[in-house]
Design a protein around this motif. Structure first.
Motif: not given
Ligand SMILES: Nc1ncnc2c1ncn2[C@@H]1O[C@H](COP(=O)(O)OP(=O)(O)O)[C@@H](O)[C@H]1O
Ligand SMILES: [Mg+2]
Lengths: 281, 291, 347
Positions: A103-104, A158, B225, B228-230, B245, B267, B271
């Motif tokens: 998860i970001s 997180r 991932v 994708w999350n950056e 994002t 988002l 994940a």
């Protein structure tokens, strides 16, 4: 192909890639930070460090790292030792505990926003319990403590998973015989944890801490989602220099400062947790 | 409560296992242990559940007080999200950039991982150090000077440009992970293939590749991932072609709550799936990559 | 025709010299065993022949063709590995047929050869299984079948039986010998187990610290070891050694007894005799028994002669008590002599 040059052919792509996208920009950022126009100057650094928000964002970043990293370390050690004792449901529990790994930070910030915002779940619960009679706007300047708490919780939530994964992998590499031997000599579980797990885990602890501390100084999106401008941090200020103030020299100087702090802490961790030569498994 | 102190309170099965006090403390310890595990699972899941409630509720509910504790399964927020200008193209950009990152980091990283696991060569130590060093670096910062460089080369605001930066982020992982995966395949299997008529390349295709494929997939997903999350580099390097994002970050101040939560949920969903897909490899990957 | 010639092969790993100037010729269809303690360079030599390792210098010829610059696939060899190296993602059938498929043989030919070698190795029931579903012994059979199916000129085996349990090892030993004799393939077989070497080999090359000390038939190696190392390495218990002083005209004094020996002009020689070649006699060496081990078939007596340990294998009907002084006479045609300076045999 010749076995002597083949390995070099194989590592060439990565090497080239890192030269262009890692070393070169690193040089560029340094150049940009130390110059305005063409000549060498410390002006950019003077500008960013004398800005009134700098000490605050520096303090916030460090404070956050100091609050979050030790808790994460303890939590991940606890979780890792818990799963190693587990027989049933180990896979499921590990899956659940590692979910945040994917998860970001932005998504994590939004998740905790759902809890802390004015019409959010924390207010709903407190209202239900009769603690407050109308929803409180927690994420505002009247409640700096709660803002800090929300950000810290989101970070702990997180980024504990990454440490957990490294530590579980590390514990898996410790030979069972050590524990059996210790048990034969009558060491209690707590002693075994202190005398075997912790020392044998040193390389993994090192990796986990380095990675985690660096990420802690990069904190950005969680803060943006939860605190906005209420809680300035270094990375956020860098972003602001680049975009809101369009001052890339200052942004570069900030970047170098963050780099310096990261490298400094990495060296400290490597030094403190160094594994004596020949003492590894 | 800590694992350690809890474990310490559990006496080892010593002389008299039938003694009631010992049995009591042990079952108390067991209870503490199980509830600790359950509590920690809840700690991970409940916040995601809250986000899901918000996503699967109508915009009115999301902005009202108090909150329900069960989703009303209204697609209003998600429809709003899909209809919001630029959102779908941001989603598409995210997938595109992450896909490119995934491919590039494996194609570039895996050969190096193979070289590290199979050959002794001069400079191997230095090379490994360089890789580890990149991992210990706040890499998104390097997006700042790259922004200038990309403008000159026409890579600015393109998916490829951002994917290149994300590949820099993912490459240390893909090299170290493939290194540990290749090391897990005995060299004798390759050697046997060579003596049975394979070249280095065909032996790799026929023996190593089939064995390594699941692991490679896992590390590719990991690269996906990461991209994708950056957030930071994505926000710095894209303007028109925002990723999800970057788009959400840019609109944090202005977008309504239901949009934020729906975006956050979109988002999170991949994940959940990705971590599930790679769960078997997560620990093996980190085990050797550590050293 | 697949005669193997190894000419002046040497190998260094960094500063460590693993092989020194190896010269060896292996005849067509010969079963050659490389025997030596762990770390003496057996695998390195085998891998150089296979092309998995490159020699630092020297040449390797197979069937009159120089092959040391060729890659493994072009050498006409097949190899059986210590840990079998059965491909885990392929069935037994596809494992055995792997090399044949690489040669692009037609399907029916592949099937025919796989089935033939599988039945030869008694694994026809297992063709659909994966290696994870096989026992160690079965994997071993697959690995051998895979090599045989190639119908190679030369088959190379690196300790193929050392991961099996003792009983299975004995069984496989006999079977492998039969199968290889039938296949008429030249074979090089690496082992550290002298019983395996003695029982299987046409010829044994005894290796020590990167050199071949002796290459000869098993009985020759046993009876006429060319060096002290071979004498003490082969045979269980090993050969006994006693100091011999010259007494002139080909006579030597050993523990006070006079023996006929070589007419060498040396200040000292080693007198060597196998434990089973000693008999109780009226006249001979005076041996004080220290430890007596009844082994069923024999009686193993460890005694002391002239201050050195000495073992004798006697008939199990005898009763010997520790401390007893025996008089033992060597069977004279079995006595061997070694030069302590060069450690080589003296005729
Ligand atoms: N790749 C290598 N790098 C360095 N030394 C090696 C290598 N392979 C073998 N050696 C060394 O060469 C010697 C001979 O090894 P090997 O041929 O495997 O012995 P054996 O098979 O007789 O047990 C050993 O001392 C070993 O340590
Ligand atoms: Mg060997």
């Amino acid at each position: 192909m010749n076995a002597r040059i083949l390995p070099y052919v194989l590592i060439l792509p990565v090497t080239l890639f890192l030269c262009v996208f890692f070393l070169y920009p690193f040089v560029l950022v340094a150049k940009q930070a130390f110059s305005t126009g063409a000549c060498f100057t410390m002006e950019n650094f003077r500008e960013v460090t004398t800005y009134w928000k700098f000490p605050i964002s520096m303090r916030n970043t460090l404070l956050l790292a100091a609050a979050v990293v030790p808790i994460q370390l303890a939590l991940s050690l606890l979780m890792a030792t818990m799963v190693t004792r587990m027989q049933k449901g180990r896979d499921l529990v590990l899956y659940i505990w590692t979910i945040p790994l994917g998860i970001s930070d932005l998504a994590a910030g939004l998740i905790w926003l759902a809890i802390f915002e004015q019409s959010g779940f924390l207010n709903t619960m407190m209202n239900g319990l009769g603690v407050v009679d109308k929803p409180v706007n927690f994420l505002s300047y009247q409640h700096p403590g709660v803002v800090f708490l929300a950000i810290a919780l989101a970070e702990i939530w997180r980024a504990t998973a990454i440490m957990l994964v490294i530590l579980v992998a590390g514990i898996g590499l410790i030979p069972k015989e050590y524990y059996e031997a210790a048990e034969v000599f009558g060491a209690s579980p707590w002693k075994r944890f202190l005398r075997i797990t912790l020392p044998m885990l040193r390389p993994s602890l090192q990796t986990a801490l380095v990675l985690r501390v660096i990420l802690a100084f990069e904190i950005f999106a969680v803060v943006a989602a939860l605190g906005g401008t209420l809680f300035p941090v270094l990375m956020g200020e860098t972003y602001a220099y680049q975009f809101d103030l369009l001052n890339s020299g200052a942004a570069a100087a900030m970047a170098l400062i963050i780099l310096a702090i990261s490298i400094g802490f990495t060296l400290i961790i490597l030094r403190v947790l160094r594994v004596p030569k020949g003492a590894s498994i | 409560m800590s694992q350690a102190s809890m474990a310490a309170s559990v006496p080892d099965p010593q002389p008299d296992p039938d003694a009631t006090p010992a049995t009591n403390t042990r079952s108390a310890g067991r209870f503490l242990y199980v509830s600790g595990v359950v509590l920690l699972c809840a700690w991970v899941i409940v916040p995601i559940y809250f986000l899901m409630i918000n996503t699967l509720s109508s915009p009115e509910t999301v902005n009202s007080f108090p909150k329900p504790f069960f989703p009303e399964f209204d697609l209003g927020s998600l429809t709003f999200f899909a209809g919001f200008a630029g959102m779908l193209s941001a989603l598409k950009n995210s997938v595109l950039v992450a896909g490119m990152t995934m491919v590039m980091s494996i194609v570039i990283g895996a050969p190096a991982g193979y070289a590290l696991s199979r050959f002794e060569f001069r400079g191997k130590g230095t090379f490994r150090l360089l890789i580890l060093l990149t991992r210990a670096f706040p890499l998104p910062l390097l997006a700042l000077p790259l922004a200038v460089m990309f403008i000159r080369t026409g890579l600015d605001d393109t998916a490829l440009g951002l994917a290149l930066v994300h590949t820099t982020l993912a490459i240390p992982f893909s090299v170290l992970i493939t290194f540990s995966l290749f090391s897990g395949i005995p060299i004798e299997l390759e050697e046997a293939a060579w003596t049975l008529g394979c070249t280095r390349l065909t032996a790799f295709q026929k023996v190593v590749l089939p064995l390594i494929l699941p692991g490679i997939t896992a590390s590719a997903i990991f690269a996906f991932v990461i991209s994708w999350n950056e957030v930071f580099a994505a926000a710095v390097l894209t303007i028109e072609n925002r990723t999800l994002t970057a788009f959400l970050l840019q609109n944090l101040d202005t977008s309504p709550l239901h949009l934020k939560f729906a975006g956050g949920f979109i988002l999170v969903v991949p994940a959940l799936i990705f971590i599930f897909a790679v769960r078997k490899y997560l620990f093996a990957m980190w085990g050797i990559a550590n050293r | 025709m697949a005669e193997i010639q190894i000419k002046n092969v040497a190998k260094t790993f960094g500063a460590y010299q693993a092989l020194h100037d190896i010269n060896l010729t292996i005849a067509d269809q010969e079963f050659m065993v490389l025997l030596g303690a762990s770390g003496c360079g057996k695998s390195t030599l085998l891998r150089i022949i296979a092309g998995l390792e490159t020699a630092t210098s020297g040449e390797v010829w197979i069937g009159g063709r120089r092959i040391d610059h060729l890659s493994p696939k072009d050498r006409g060899i097949a190899m059986v590995f210590q840990n079998y190296a059965v491909f885990p993602h392929l069935t037994v059938f596809e494992n055995i047929g792997f090399g044949l498929r690489m040669q692009k043989l037609p399907n029916d030919e592949v099937t025919r050869r796989v089935e033939r070698t599988a039945s030869l190795m008694h694994i026809d029931q297992l063709l659909k299984r994966y290696s994870g579903e096989l026992s160690g012994g079965q994997r071993q059979r697959v690995a051998v079948a895979r090599a045989l199916a190639m119908e190679p000129d030369v088959i190379l085996m690196d300790e193929p039986l050392s991961n099996l349990d003792a009983l299975l090892r004995m069984e496989m030993r006999a079977e492998l010998k039969g199968v290889l004799a039938e296949s008429k393939t030249t074979a090089i077989y690496v082992t550290h187990d002298q019983v395996e070497a003695m029982s299987m080999a046409d010829r044994i090359s005894v290796m020590h610290q990167g050199r071949i000390v002796q290459a000869a038939s098993p009985i020759e190696v046993y009876r006429n070891p060319s060096a002290e190392f071979v004498a003490s390495f082969i045979g269980n218990p090993p050969m006994n050694f006693l100091r011999a002083k010259p007494a002139g005209a080909g006579k030597w004094t050993v523990a006070g007894q006079l023996f006929d020996g070589p007419t060498a002009d040396k200040p000292e020689l080693q007198f060597a005799i196998r434990p089973e070649d000693m008999q109780p006699a009226a006249e001979g060496l005076k041996a004080t028994a220290k430890v007596v081990e009844p082994l069923g078939a024999h009686l193993l007596v460890t005694c002391e002669i002239d201050g050195s340990l000495f073992r004798a294998v006697l008939d199990s009907d005898m009763t010997v008590r520790p401390g007893e002084v025996l008089t033992l006479a060597p069977q004279s045609n079995r006595v061997r002599w070694f030069d302590p300076e060069t450690t080589l045999a003296v005729a």
